[in-house]
Design a protein around this motif. Structure first.
Motif, PDB file in Angstrom:
ATOM      1  N   ALA A   1      -7.634  -0.286  12.018  1.00  0.00           N
ATOM      2  CA  ALA A   1      -7.379  -0.025  10.600  1.00  0.00           C
ATOM      3  C   ALA A   1      -8.274  -0.883   9.714  1.00  0.00           C
ATOM      4  O   ALA A   1      -8.560  -2.047  10.011  1.00  0.00           O
ATOM      5  N   GLY A   2      -8.691  -0.281   8.600  1.00  0.00           N
ATOM      6  CA  GLY A   2      -9.443  -1.014   7.596  1.00  0.00           C
ATOM      7  C   GLY A   2      -8.539  -1.386   6.443  1.00  0.00           C
ATOM      8  O   GLY A   2      -7.319  -1.318   6.529  1.00  0.00           O
ATOM      9  N   ALA A   3      -9.137  -1.781   5.326  1.00  0.00           N
ATOM     10  CA  ALA A   3      -8.362  -2.145   4.145  1.00  0.00           C
ATOM     11  C   ALA A   3      -7.860  -0.885   3.452  1.00  0.00           C
ATOM     12  O   ALA A   3      -8.581   0.096   3.326  1.00  0.00           O
TER      13      ALA A   3
ATOM     14  N   ILE B   1      -7.584  -6.800   6.218  1.00  0.00           N
ATOM     15  CA  ILE B   1      -8.082  -6.482   7.560  1.00  0.00           C
ATOM     16  C   ILE B   1      -7.604  -7.531   8.556  1.00  0.00           C
ATOM     17  O   ILE B   1      -7.190  -7.209   9.677  1.00  0.00           O
ATOM     18  N   LEU B   2      -7.626  -8.805   8.121  1.00  0.00           N
ATOM     19  CA  LEU B   2      -7.139  -9.883   8.985  1.00  0.00           C
ATOM     20  C   LEU B   2      -5.662  -9.675   9.308  1.00  0.00           C
ATOM     21  O   LEU B   2      -5.226  -9.873  10.454  1.00  0.00           O
TER      22      LEU B   2
ATOM     23  N   GLN C   1       4.950  -4.371   8.985  1.00  0.00           N
ATOM     24  CA  GLN C   1       4.713  -3.102   8.311  1.00  0.00           C
ATOM     25  C   GLN C   1       4.912  -3.227   6.799  1.00  0.00           C
ATOM     26  O   GLN C   1       4.175  -2.621   6.010  1.00  0.00           O
ATOM     27  N   SER C   2       5.879  -4.027   6.373  1.00  0.00           N
ATOM     28  CA  SER C   2       6.106  -4.231   4.942  1.00  0.00           C
ATOM     29  C   SER C   2       4.941  -4.977   4.309  1.00  0.00           C
ATOM     30  O   SER C   2       4.501  -4.648   3.202  1.00  0.00           O
ATOM     31  N   ALA C   3       4.455  -5.993   5.003  1.00  0.00           N
ATOM     32  CA  ALA C   3       3.337  -6.774   4.472  1.00  0.00           C
ATOM     33  C   ALA C   3       2.069  -5.934   4.375  1.00  0.00           C
ATOM     34  O   ALA C   3       1.274  -6.083   3.444  1.00  0.00           O
ATOM     35  N   LEU C   4       1.889  -5.026   5.330  1.00  0.00           N
ATOM     36  CA  LEU C   4       0.673  -4.208   5.356  1.00  0.00           C
ATOM     37  C   LEU C   4       0.758  -2.994   4.435  1.00  0.00           C
ATOM     38  O   LEU C   4      -0.223  -2.643   3.769  1.00  0.00           O
ATOM     39  N   LYS C   5       1.921  -2.342   4.373  1.00  0.00           N
ATOM     40  CA  LYS C   5       2.029  -1.046   3.700  1.00  0.00           C
ATOM     41  C   LYS C   5       2.928  -1.048   2.468  1.00  0.00           C
ATOM     42  O   LYS C   5       2.997  -0.052   1.761  1.00  0.00           O
ATOM     43  N   GLY C   6       3.660  -2.125   2.242  1.00  0.00           N
ATOM     44  CA  GLY C   6       4.518  -2.178   1.068  1.00  0.00           C
ATOM     45  C   GLY C   6       5.995  -2.031   1.393  1.00  0.00           C
ATOM     46  O   GLY C   6       6.378  -1.642   2.493  1.00  0.00           O
TER      47      GLY C   6
ATOM     48  N   LEU D   1      -1.825 -10.402  -0.561  1.00  0.00           N
ATOM     49  CA  LEU D   1      -2.926 -10.313   0.395  1.00  0.00           C
ATOM     50  C   LEU D   1      -3.797  -9.079   0.163  1.00  0.00           C
ATOM     51  O   LEU D   1      -4.998  -9.082   0.447  1.00  0.00           O
ATOM     52  N   ALA D   2      -3.175  -8.012  -0.361  1.00  0.00           N
ATOM     53  CA  ALA D   2      -3.895  -6.756  -0.536  1.00  0.00           C
ATOM     54  C   ALA D   2      -4.985  -6.857  -1.601  1.00  0.00           C
ATOM     55  O   ALA D   2      -5.850  -5.987  -1.697  1.00  0.00           O
ATOM     56  N   LYS D   3      -4.974  -7.909  -2.402  1.00  0.00           N
ATOM     57  CA  LYS D   3      -6.018  -8.082  -3.410  1.00  0.00           C
ATOM     58  C   LYS D   3      -7.358  -8.413  -2.755  1.00  0.00           C
ATOM     59  O   LYS D   3      -8.402  -8.304  -3.394  1.00  0.00           O
TER      60      LYS D   3
END
Length: 208
Positions: free
Chosen positions: A94-96, A186-187, A31-36, A178-180
């Protein structure tokens, strides 16, 4: 109250246990990696709130129910597995998204907090673990056993928050990189969904 040496020994064991890979810290990491980091810390707070429930259950003796009743144990673990599959479904769809989006910070934080609570409370093995782990560090000669269990439970929660908080910060740094890339994000969602499915299967097949 437990003596100082017992508290030091218990705190050290708690930190090591929090570091050991498991459903909760893996959940915080994804969750931290995906959402901050903010979402990761809020999830951590939710998980620690769930630990308060388990501590209370041990103090009140309710955790014995999950140790002695197969029906209660299986019912709770299947609820937890179902919730993990629900999270996996959302992750696969979920998308980007932008990690620092105002919507995530203002609207979703309560949802992530509740998600952390549900993740922790619906795992009956945590109650059984607390029932087996905490009493080992109590001593009837040191006063009220209930008070000792409460102190130990709170210490475990503090250790968990520190470790999971550190995981949140480290994972969030990776997530910002990764969010860049929308494709990589998405991966990462797909990886998170796969992790949730794996955790659901592990919980659903857990034995007392």
């Amino acid at each position: 109250m437990p003596d100082l040496s017992t508290l030091v020994m218990f705190s050290s064991a708690s930190v090591l246990l929090a570091l050991a890979p498991g459903p909760d810290n893996i959940f915080v990491l994804t969750q931290s990696a995906l959402k901050g980091k903010l979402v990761g810390l809020v999830v951590t707070m939710g998980l620690c709130t769930g630990l308060l429930v388990h501590t209370s259950a041990v103090v009140l003796g309710a955790a014995v129910i999950f140790q002695t009743s197969a029906l209660a144990f299986h019912a709770l673990k299947y609820i937890g597995a179902g919730y993990l599959l629900y999270l996996a479904w959302h992750a696969f769809r979920a998308g980007a998204t932008r990690v620092d989006s105002q919507q995530t910070q203002e609207i979703s934080l309560w949802r992530y907090y509740v998600r952390g609570i549900i993740m922790n409370v619906t795992n009956p093995k945590v109650s059984i673990f607390f029932l087996a782990f905490l009493p080992q560090f109590t001593n009837p000669d040191r006063g009220s056993l209930s008070l000792q269990l409460i102190v130990l439970g709170l210490l475990f929660i503090v250790a968990t928050f520190v470790v999971f908080g550190a995981i949140s910060l480290l994972a969030a740094t990776l997530g910002q990189l990764l969010a860049k890339s929308d494709r990589l994000q998405i991966l990462l969602n797909r990886v998170a969904g796969t992790v949730f499915v794996g955790l659901a299967l592990k919980l659903a097949t857990a034995e007392r």
